[in-house]
Design a protein around this motif. Structure first.
Motif, PDB file in Angstrom:
ATOM      1  N   LEU B 414       1.561   6.015  -6.961  1.00 32.00           N
ATOM      2  CA  LEU B 414       0.278   5.579  -7.297  1.00 32.00           C
ATOM      3  C   LEU B 414       0.181   6.348  -8.659  1.00 32.00           C
ATOM      4  O   LEU B 414      -0.608   5.898  -9.367  1.00 32.00           O
ATOM      5  CB  LEU B 414      -0.966   5.575  -6.391  1.00 32.00           C
ATOM      6  CG  LEU B 414      -0.502   4.652  -5.109  1.00 32.00           C
ATOM      7  CD1 LEU B 414      -2.212   5.102  -4.253  1.00 32.00           C
ATOM      8  CD2 LEU B 414      -0.709   3.515  -4.979  1.00 32.00           C
ATOM      9  N   ASN B 417       3.406   5.332 -13.614  1.00 28.05           N
ATOM     10  CA  ASN B 417       2.900   3.846 -13.920  1.00 28.05           C
ATOM     11  C   ASN B 417       3.871   2.629 -13.913  1.00 28.05           C
ATOM     12  O   ASN B 417       4.307   2.152 -14.066  1.00 28.05           O
ATOM     13  CB  ASN B 417       2.888   4.210 -15.490  1.00 28.05           C
ATOM     14  CG  ASN B 417       4.021   4.346 -16.050  1.00 28.05           C
ATOM     15  OD1 ASN B 417       5.344   5.279 -15.221  1.00 28.05           O
ATOM     16  ND2 ASN B 417       4.618   3.986 -17.382  1.00 28.05           N
ATOM     17  N   LYS B 419       5.476  -0.104 -12.288  1.00 24.23           N
ATOM     18  CA  LYS B 419       5.829  -1.427 -12.273  1.00 24.23           C
ATOM     19  C   LYS B 419       6.681  -2.057 -10.746  1.00 24.23           C
ATOM     20  O   LYS B 419       5.975  -3.135 -10.470  1.00 24.23           O
ATOM     21  CB  LYS B 419       5.857  -1.505 -13.492  1.00 24.23           C
ATOM     22  CG  LYS B 419       5.249  -1.560 -14.979  1.00 24.23           C
ATOM     23  CD  LYS B 419       6.437  -1.443 -15.819  1.00 24.23           C
ATOM     24  CE  LYS B 419       5.793  -1.057 -16.421  1.00 24.23           C
ATOM     25  NZ  LYS B 419       6.306   0.216 -18.018  1.00 24.23           N
ATOM     26  N   LEU B 445      -1.728  -3.404  -3.071  1.00 29.54           N
ATOM     27  CA  LEU B 445      -0.970  -2.908  -4.419  1.00 29.54           C
ATOM     28  C   LEU B 445      -0.665  -4.212  -5.234  1.00 29.54           C
ATOM     29  O   LEU B 445      -0.538  -4.033  -6.561  1.00 29.54           O
ATOM     30  CB  LEU B 445      -0.287  -1.253  -3.878  1.00 29.54           C
ATOM     31  CG  LEU B 445      -0.722  -0.519  -3.066  1.00 29.54           C
ATOM     32  CD1 LEU B 445       0.974   0.245  -3.112  1.00 29.54           C
ATOM     33  CD2 LEU B 445      -1.639   0.364  -4.128  1.00 29.54           C
ATOM     34  N   SER B 448      -3.591  -5.724  -7.015  1.00 24.67           N
ATOM     35  CA  SER B 448      -4.191  -5.175  -7.465  1.00 24.67           C
ATOM     36  C   SER B 448      -3.675  -4.981  -8.930  1.00 24.67           C
ATOM     37  O   SER B 448      -3.673  -4.764  -9.860  1.00 24.67           O
ATOM     38  CB  SER B 448      -4.798  -4.274  -6.315  1.00 24.67           C
ATOM     39  OG  SER B 448      -4.000  -2.767  -6.415  1.00 24.67           O
ATOM     40  N   ARG B 449      -1.999  -4.053  -8.930  1.00 21.20           N
ATOM     41  CA  ARG B 449      -1.510  -3.362  -9.639  1.00 21.20           C
ATOM     42  C   ARG B 449      -0.651  -4.222  -9.873  1.00 21.20           C
ATOM     43  O   ARG B 449       0.156  -3.842 -11.019  1.00 21.20           O
ATOM     44  CB  ARG B 449      -1.038  -2.147  -9.642  1.00 21.20           C
ATOM     45  CG  ARG B 449      -1.626  -1.176  -8.792  1.00 21.20           C
ATOM     46  CD  ARG B 449      -1.371  -0.014  -8.924  1.00 21.20           C
ATOM     47  NE  ARG B 449      -2.075   0.690  -8.154  1.00 21.20           N
ATOM     48  CZ  ARG B 449      -1.955   2.140  -9.115  1.00 21.20           C
ATOM     49  NH1 ARG B 449      -1.056   2.817  -9.322  1.00 21.20           N
ATOM     50  NH2 ARG B 449      -3.202   2.905  -8.881  1.00 21.20           N
TER      51      ARG B 449
END
Lengths: 325, 500, 329
Positions: B414, B417, B419, B445, B448-449
């Motif tokens: 987390l 960064n 991807k 995750l 949201s990311r």
């Protein structure tokens, strides 16, 4: 087994090439007296190397054996003088027994406390040598005090020859003892269950316990035999040089371990053979002795030995990596 | 026929206060094929080790042939004709096939010496009995996994065993090899030998066994003839819940399609995988199914920079990247949760804090000097975000439960960064409760990311439930793909079974 | 403030430090009781502050090698080689110039000696990380090479006649405190900082506790291990500088018994030889405890050999106690 054979062949080939090269640089290398003295220098290191080989196959390492050897040697010779005993068999039995007892100490700590053998044997080696020098004594026992039986025994030769200038030289009979012990160890390793348990323990310790090997027995066997060989070699050494020096064998562990590694044994355990070790010992002794023949300054010896160790271990590491892929 | 060979009554075993087994009873009849089913971490391995005499139970009793056995040791267990084939086979890589086969017999006979001719004769006979051909003089470590397994089975059979325990024997086998194994197991049974087949793959268990015992979280849940169960029932017993979880669904956002998080084109590495192409969009969870050795782990390692591919392109957010090292991969935004949490994921003797911060040490330092306050903050935030059950981030990671450990490994990513998140066996060895929570976390995750998630798993059900798309890999190639509702557990399992 | 907090958590995490302090106090009391008039003299403690730093630095070096599960058997060789290189350098420069060594020259000598350590450590690190030779064998071999080179440079006998300023490093006093002791405190403080507050230190701990996981977490394992052996080498050469300064001589076989002692002190100080655990404070206390022990025995007129025996026995005792402690846990 094919692989073992193969790596021994490689060692033998390298050894042969080295001999040819040295012979070309100085043809004196091939003279019989040089070869005989080379073989003579193999005996003590070789017997100790057999013990280290055993420890290494089991996955351990031993740096305490020079201390054990010198303690067994010095105590035995002192004892012989004290009791006025002048024999051969009993003293050697005593030295070997002392070696076994010292070896038990190693085995006890390695097995009971599962401690890294390097650190255990550093400790036991220091203890034994400290005890010897601190309690028993530091003075050398030289030729006039040495028991005659030992000296006479050490003087035995298989072949005695006379050179043109009248000096005599010969091949020491001690080489037979070395070869005999090597054959015995080879047979034990190859043809007995305890010998196979050493390979099993070194190859996969957990599996060895699971399939029902008594790993305690194996560990005690390994370190006790290594101690025994060291004690025996120690006394033999004093007989061969007619001198019992309690400060002897300092730093010898490096040479012996180097020889065993040169002989193809793996420091991770499970691999190694008597023939390979004997070749490794011969190689190391030859390189060291030949430096003298080749008129290299003796101070360079340790540098060369160090470089040989590094190259040999790099080569084994490279070989093992290839195997693992 | 239904006479009991071994009976475990109310066995209990604790490890540092935690119940590994609690009041478990198990009866194995003479000559039956019995399945011990349970998820990873349910206590199966502990139970096997109790039978093998490796662990002494704290409570309960063991009866063999109706007689109580006190203090069963490994040697004692072998003497009662019980043979265990562990997942690691307990073989010796540095010895030859022949010697591996003959060692046990020699040990049992308390031999002192080795007669190599007899060793070879014995080994030859053992392999013949199984009807397989393996070079007796080969060093064992040169064999493939299936070969090692055959050696292990042959070895177990040599001892006139009455019970052979197989611990997850199919994990590393192809469909065809599994068939061969089953043939051998039935053959063993025909000789009156009982087999305890330990597994977490329900289809296999239903195929092979006559009776079934299910354990969960160290307790026995149910026991009975296999014919009484169907898949749903077994899963229910194993997981303790009905499969009610909402399957994960994803659709590309409207409007201009964003660049996929991850795209690979024509990725190849000779001998491992060949010409692989796929895309994973932001928020997508793509499952990767396949047998062990199909090349799926190698693909994951390539994406994580550990085994660079020989050919092909990897694009992250539409930009081509060269992943020559793990560092490159992390910098490019790839995160990886490895296969084996204990040996590859965690630093067991170190604090949770260090386990979390390991990926961000450079980020939280200047001139290599760490900013401890920042580290504390980051660790605390991660512990909270991942809901790791611990009073303090200073606690040693080894003291956590499997589920919490996995959250730590997941949580460390987390802070980067990331991807693209690659999960290799995300819930292996995690108890059922945590498993669902971890799945939930992964979904969150992903959404949201906007992570692109590649989930590799042996557990087909896990993939079917949590992936919006499942890709099947075999022999280094993508051979099948299912989207949305088509990606059902049944379809994938059936296809897996046909692979050779 | 922050340091105080760290210190407390350190003690809490492994009460090893507390145990070591207790052990040190016990040794102190026993020795003081056995020969109060000699042991408790100021001179005794002062001489300890001169003697222990070189061993302390070697032990810290050993601990750093052990952090990643390795070992460095070449530390004593590196120490001697560094001292000898400096000696050779001074002979060459000062003989030619015919002047007493100024601070400049001695400074250069220090830099030269430390560089020897760095290069030697780099060689170890290179062999271990690039050729994947096990640390035991790699450092065993290079140790021979370093001792051998030292022999070649000196031809056997000790090199003597170091400049005054050099001797000050080993014998001098700053504000009434022994220079070696001051240097030890400075270096130990620096190493504590490096190990606990820098990425390198934390990476080494993590690598030691699980090398595979370290790779999967993106730690550059080989590079970090390489640096750790360089650090080990530099620390060893610092020990060599102090040793040659104190004795005003450098020889290829000085301090050979330091090898075992360094291993013992590292293990006693709470370092796990399998990797992942070890602190400078632990090693520092352990070295003080064992120096008290051996000075006490010296006062009791035990020979150096018997003290070797006691060191060995102590090492085995520590192993046994640690095993017992772990079993209880």
């Amino acid at each position: 087994m094919a692989l073992f054979r193969k790596s021994e062949v490689i060692i033998a080939v390298i050894l042969l090439i080295a001999m040819i090269v040295i012979g070309l640089i100085n043809p004196a290398f091939w003279q019989l007296d040089n070869l005989f003295s080379l073989l003579r220098s193999n005996v003590i290191i070789g017997i100790m190397a057999l013990g280290v080989l055993l420890v290494m196959i089991s996955g351990g390492i031993d740096v305490s054996f020079p201390a054990f050897a010198v303690a067994a040697m010095y105590l035995t010779v002192k004892g012989m003088i004290f009791f006025g005993h002048d024999g051969v068999i009993l003293p050697f039995a005593a030295a070997a027994t002392m070696g076994v007892l010292f070896g038990c100490l190693n085995a006890f700590f390695v097995y009971t406390f599962r401690m890294i053998p390097l650190i255990v044997t550093l400790g036991t080696g220091s203890m034994v040598r400290g005890f010897l020098l601190g309690v028993v004594g530091t003075s050398m026992i030289n030729i006039n005090k040495m028991p005659d039986a030992l000296i006479d025994f050490g003087k035995l030769e298989i072949i005695s020859l006379t050179k043109a200038d009248g000096t005599t030289f010969g091949l020491t009979a001690m080489i037979l003892i070395y070869v005999g012990l090597a054959i015995a160890l080879h047979l034990v390793l190859r043809h007995t269950m305890i010998g196979r348990s050493v390979y099993a323990l070194g190859g996969a310790p957990e599996a060895a316990a699971r399939v029902g090997f008594d790993t305690r027995k194996t560990i005690f066997f390994v370190y006790c035999v290594a101690g025994m060989l060291a004690g025996f070699a120690g006394l033999l050494h004093s007989g061969m040089i007619w001198l019992a020096n309690p400060r002897d064998f300092v730093g010898l562990e490096l040479d012996v371990i180097a020889a065993v590694v040169l002989g193809g044994a793996s420091i991770f355990g499970g691999r190694g053979s008597v023939v390979g070790t004997m070749l490794g010992v011969f190689m190391l002794v030859m390189v060291k002795n030949s430096l003298i023949i080749m008129h290299v300054d003796t101070t360079w010896q340790r540098v060369v030995v160090g470089i040989v160790i590094v190259i040999a271990t790099a080569a084994t590491a490279w070989r093992d990596r290839k195997r693992r892929v | 026929m239904s006479e009991a060979f071994i009976e475990l009554r109310n066995i209990g075993k604790r490890f540092s206060g935690v119940h590994a087994l609690d009041d478990v009873s198990l009866t194995i009849n003479k000559g039956e094929i019995h399945c011990l089913a349970g998820e990873n971490g349910s206590g199966k391995s502990t139970l096997i080790k109790v039978i093998a005499g490796v662990y002494q139970p704290d409570a309960g009793e063991i009866l063999i042939d109706g007689k109580t056995v006190r203090h069963l040791t490994p040697i004692e267990s072998v003497r009662h004709a019980i043979q265990v084939i562990y997942q690691d086979f307990s073989l010796f890589g540095n010895l030859t096939v022949a010697e591996n086969l003959a060692l046990n017999t020699a040990l049992r006979a308390k031999r002192k010496t080795v007669n190599w001719r007899a060793v070879h004769a014995l080994a030859r006979e053992a392999l013949d009995r199984l009807g397989v051909e393996i070079d007796l003089t080969a060093e064992l470590e040169t064999l493939p996994t299936s070969g090692k397994q055959l050696v292990a089975i042959a070895r177990a059979l040599m001892s006139d065993a009455r019970l052979i325990i197989m611990d997850e024997p199919t994990t590393a086998l192809t469909g065809k090899e599994v068939e061969t194994l089953f043939r051998i197991v039935r053959d063993i049974q025909a000789r009156g030998i009982a087999v305890l087949f330990v597994s977490h793959k329900m289809r296999e268990m239903l195929d092979i066994s006559e009776r079934l015992t299910v354990i969960r979280n160290g307790r026995k849940v149910v026991e009975g003839p296999t014919s009484d169960f169907d898949e749903g029932a077994v899963i229910r017993h194993m997981t303790g819940q009905d499969i009610v979880a909402e399957p994960y669904r994803w659709s590309p956002p409207d409007g201009a399609a964003p660049a996929p998080r991850l795209e690979v084109r024509g990725l190849s590495r000779p001998g491992h995988y060949d010409d692989l192409s796929m895309t994973i969009g932001p928020g997508e969870i793509v499952g990767l199914s396949g047998l062990l050795g199909s090349g799926r782990t190698e693909l994951a390692l390539a994406l994580f920079g550990m085994q660079p591919p020989a050919a092909g392109t990897i694009l992250i957010d539409g930009r081509p990247v060269t992943l020559g090292s793990v560092r490159d991969a992390i910098d490019a935004g790839v995160a990886y949760v490895p296969e084996d949490r204990l040996s590859e994921g965690l630093f067991l003797t170190q604090s949770i804090k260090r386990n979390i911060l390991v990926t961000s040490l450079d980020a939280m330092s200047r001139w290599t000097v760490l900013d401890l306050a920042q580290g504390d903050r980051m660790a605390r935030e991660t512990v909270a975000a991942m809901q790791i059950a611990t009073p303090t981030p200073e606690k040693i990671a080894g003291e956590l439960s499997g589920g919490n450990q996995q959250r730590v490994v997941l949580g460390r990513w987390l802070l980067t960064n990331a991807k693209v998140l690659i999960l290799n066996g995300p819930t292996v060895g995690v108890d059922v409760g945590s498993k669902a929570e971890i799945h939930q976390k992964i979904r969150e995750l992903a959404l949201s990311r906007g992570l692109g998630v590649l989930m590799i798993s042996d557990d087909v059900l896990e993939l079917a439930q949590n992936c919006n798309r499942v890709v099947l890999m075999h022999r280094g190639r993508f051979v099948d793909e299912w989207d949305g509702d088509a990606a059902s557990e049944r379809v994938i399992s059936e296809t897996l079974k046909t692979l050779t | 403030m922050r340091f105080a907090v760290d210190f407390r958590s350190l003690i809490n995490r492994d009460n090893n430090i507390a145990q070591l302090i207790v052990m040190t106090v016990v040794i102190f009391i026993v020795m003081a009781a056995l020969s109060p008039d000699k042991f408790l003299r100021y001179y005794n403690f002062e001489s300890i502050t001169y003697i222990f730093p070189e061993l302390g630095l070697l032990s810290i070096a050993m601990m750093i090698a052990m952090l990643t599960g390795g070992i460095d058997l070449s530390v004593v060789g590196i120490a001697n080689l560094s001292g000898i290189m400096a000696g050779v350098f001074f002979h060459a420069v000062l003989k030619d110039a015919g002047v007493e060594g100024g601070v400049m020259v001695v400074g250069l000598g220090v830099v030269l000696a430390l560089s020897v350590g760095a290069v030697a450590g780099a060689l170890n690190g290179f062999l271990i990380t690039r050729f994947r030779i096990t640390p035991i064998l790699a450092t065993l071999g290079t140790g021979q090479v370093f001792v051998g080179l030292a022999l070649v440079l000196t031809g056997g006998p000790a090199i003597v006649g170091f400049p005054e300023t050099w001797a000050f490093i080993g014998n001098g006093k700053i504000l009434g405190v022994a220079v070696p002791f001051v240097l030890f405190l400075l270096i130990a403080g620096l190493m504590t900082f490096v190990l606990s507050r820098t990425t390198l230190g934390v990476n080494l701990m993590l690598i030691g506790s699980n090398p595979r996981a370290a790779v999967f977490a993106g730690i550059q394992k080989s590079r970090m291990i390489f640096y750790s052996y360089m650090m080990t080498g530099v620390l060893a050469s610092a020990a060599g500088i102090i040793l040659s300064g104190r004795t005003n001589a450098a020889k290829s076989d000085y301090g050979t018994s330091y090898l075992l002692q360094a291993v013992l002190i590292a293990v006693l100080g709470g370092t796990n030889p399998a990797g992942g655990r070890g602190t400078v404070i632990g090693v520092g206390i352990a070295v003080v405890a064992l120096m008290l022990l051996s000075s006490g025995f010296q006062i009791l007129r035990f020979s150096n050999h018997l003290i070797d025996f006691i060191w060995g026995a102590f090492l085995l005792l520590v192993i046994a106690l640690n095993a017992y402690k772990n079993r209880a846990r």
